[in-house]
Scaffold this active site. Structure first.
Site, PDB file in Angstrom:
ATOM      1  N   ASN A  31       1.673   2.842 -16.503  1.00 39.61           N
ATOM      2  CA  ASN A  31       1.716   1.858 -17.587  1.00 39.61           C
ATOM      3  C   ASN A  31       0.367   1.848 -18.297  1.00 39.61           C
ATOM      4  OD1 ASN A  31       3.309  -0.767 -18.639  1.00 39.61           O
ATOM      5  ND2 ASN A  31       1.121  -1.198 -18.563  1.00 39.61           N
ATOM      6  N   SER A  78      -8.858  -4.887 -17.547  1.00 45.68           N
ATOM      7  CA  SER A  78      -8.809  -5.053 -18.995  1.00 45.68           C
ATOM      8  C   SER A  78     -10.218  -5.089 -19.578  1.00 45.68           C
ATOM      9  CB  SER A  78      -8.093  -6.359 -19.341  1.00 45.68           C
ATOM     10  OG  SER A  78      -6.756  -6.312 -18.930  1.00 45.68           O
ATOM     11  N   ARG A 105       6.460  25.594 -64.744  1.00 45.23           N
ATOM     12  CA  ARG A 105       6.950  24.238 -65.004  1.00 45.23           C
ATOM     13  C   ARG A 105       6.721  23.290 -63.835  1.00 45.23           C
ATOM     14  NH1 ARG A 105      12.963  24.559 -66.992  1.00 45.23           N
ATOM     15  NH2 ARG A 105      12.994  26.587 -65.950  1.00 45.23           N
ATOM     16  N   ARG A 130     -17.294  -3.445 -17.343  1.00 36.89           N
ATOM     17  CA  ARG A 130     -17.546  -4.325 -18.479  1.00 36.89           C
ATOM     18  C   ARG A 130     -18.717  -5.238 -18.115  1.00 36.89           C
ATOM     19  NH1 ARG A 130     -11.747  -7.150 -17.357  1.00 36.89           N
ATOM     20  NH2 ARG A 130     -12.372  -8.580 -15.700  1.00 36.89           N
ATOM     21  N   TYR A 165     -12.865  12.648 -28.684  1.00 38.51           N
ATOM     22  CA  TYR A 165     -13.637  13.480 -29.629  1.00 38.51           C
ATOM     23  C   TYR A 165     -15.085  13.018 -29.646  1.00 38.51           C
ATOM     24  CZ  TYR A 165     -14.722  15.866 -34.076  1.00 38.51           C
ATOM     25  OH  TYR A 165     -15.258  16.660 -35.054  1.00 38.51           O
TER      26      TYR A 165
END
Length: 454
Positions: free
Chosen positions: A362, A408, A17, A425, A372
């Site tokens: 932080n 950043s 059931r 960057r 990964y």
């Protein structure tokens, strides 16, 4: 021949059931299989032996037994010919066992440990067979326990009961305790002369009385005997479980701001003065230390939260997460297999996986540990009191030293020494007037596409 107690847990049923490819006893309540709840209840008797009778989906059930109760023995009921037949399959596994055996059911998760202890006391008081019964609000088609004073005379199935017997409200749960040898001898005498052609465990009471043995009954609350046969009953069992666990943790000093919206696992552990805000889900394997706060709409599984730490709102702590004391995990942050030291802050929109973050560091908004490579997982290590600038990509394997910083928008592919500032960057270039020309060109392309579509 050993004494003590043995558990015989019947877990062979198909559960047709449920309309499921998963064996019924592996459906979950409180993030644990039903079978785990039954085995957990039986553990209160400190059993010498545990035998689980499998059948439908036997290989999957046996694998689950190995994970839940590694010392248990499994035996198979290849054909499901009734509860008496199922119990009989355990006889070879307990051939040298001289103690008591109690029959439990893998789809009945709420038998209380104290109830089983009272059954053991009834056995010690001179009853050869002890059956667990309950006073049903709506007896319906349950089998009835027919007693004569403090003796159990017989168990009558509803279809065979007289009107007088149907008026009895003491019903059969199916849980039985007896000396193992006695139980198996009685089961061997059970016949299958009934419409279903099955061997019913309930028949042993009448056989025992005919042999001059003493049978007794112990009663419990009806809620303990709730069996799971449908998805609706599974949902009902989950509701019962959650209500009990919420009450337990609040009684132990945990604040649930909106209890009905918090979902707990059977093994969730809280310290005192933990606060859990609304709409939080705890999967298996979560421990939350004293004074921590889990903020709204968070999901935790396989995680440890340190004293005074804060997680959320909208945080996801996946298996292997360890938050140190006073750590802060903020909104839309996901962690996995990551150890975050005392006082670490990851307050916004970040993913920290396969990482070790030192105390006082932080982690800026938008930081991602790129762990990964499509085949293997790699680890990121950040030292103490470091500062990871917003939108930093930490391409593992990589390390950032103590008190180091990343600018950043950096993509960090090489180790950063202690106290160094890493900038990774491209240099910004401004092209005067090019934005207007580019926008005009794009609008012309868009208009051309629209004309072709007409």
């Amino acid at each position: 021949m050993t004494l003590g107690t043995a558990l015989i847990v019947l877990a062979a049923g198909q559960g047709s059931r449920m309309l499921s490819g998963l064996p019924k006893v592996l459906h979950e309540v409180g993030a644990q299989p039903l079978l785990a709840h039954a085995l957990g209840a039986g553990a209160a008797l400190d059993p010498e032996r545990v035998v689980v009778v499998t059948g439908h989906g036997a290989a999957r059930v046996e694998a689950a037994v190995g994970a839940i109760a590694p010392g248990a023995v499994t035996v198979r009921q290849d054909r499901q010919l009734g509860t008496g037949h199922a119990v009989a399959q355990a006889r070879p596994a307990l051939a040298d066992f001289g103690g008591d055996a109690v029959v439990l059911y893998g789809d009945t998760p709420f038998i209380a440990p104290q109830t089983l202890r009272r059954m053991a006391e009834a056995r010690a008081a001179g009853n050869d067979v002890v059956v667990l019964g309950f006073e049903a609000r709506e007896p319906g088609r349950y089998g009835r326990l027919i007693t004569d004073g403090d003796r159990l005379d017989r168990i009558v199935e509803f279809k065979d009961a007289t009107e007088t017997e149907r008026a009895v409200r003491l019903c059969n749960s199916g849980v039985v305790m007896a000396r193992a040898a006695t139980l198996f001898d009685l089961v061997a005498a059970v016949g299958n002369d009934n419409a279903a052609g099955e061997y019913y465990l309930t028949d042993i009471v009448q056989i025992a009385n005919a042999r001059g043995l003493r049978c007794g009954a112990v009663t419990c609350d009806e809620a303990e005997t709730l069996g799971i046969n449908t998805r609706a009953e599974l949902a009902g069992a989950e509701a019962v479980f959650q209500a009990r666990r919420r009450a337990e943790v609040m009684a132990a000093g945990v604040t649930l701001v909106a209890p009905d919206t918090v979902f707990l696992a059977a093994d969730t552990v809280f310290g005192r003065d933990v606060v859990v805000e609304p709409n939080v889900v705890f999967g298996p394997g979560v421990r939350v230390a004293e004074g921590a706060r889990i903020r709204a709409f968070s999901h935790l599984e396989g995680a440890q939260v340190g004293a005074g730490a804060v997680a959320g709102p909208y945080a996801r702590l996946r298996p292997g997460t360890r938050l140190g004391a006073g750590a802060r995990i903020g909104n839309f942050v996901e962690t996995k297999n990551a150890a975050l030291g005392d006082g670490v802050k990851v307050n916004h929109l970040s993913y920290v996986g396969d990482a070790e973050i030192g105390a006082g560091t932080n982690i800026g908004a938008g930081t991602i540990t790129c762990n990964y490579d499509g085949v293997l997982k790699h680890r990121t290590v950040v030292g103490t009191e470091a500062f990871i600038g917003s939108n930093t990509m930490l391409v593992a394997p990589v390390s950032v030293g103590d008190r180091a910083m990343t600018a950043s928008g950096s993509v960090i592919t090489a180790d950063v020494p202690a106290e160094a500032l890493a900038l990774a960057r491209a240099r910004q270039q401004n092209k005067p007037g090019l934005a207007v020309k580019l926008r005009a060109r794009l609008l012309a392309i868009k208009a051309g596409l629209a004309r072709k579509a007409e």
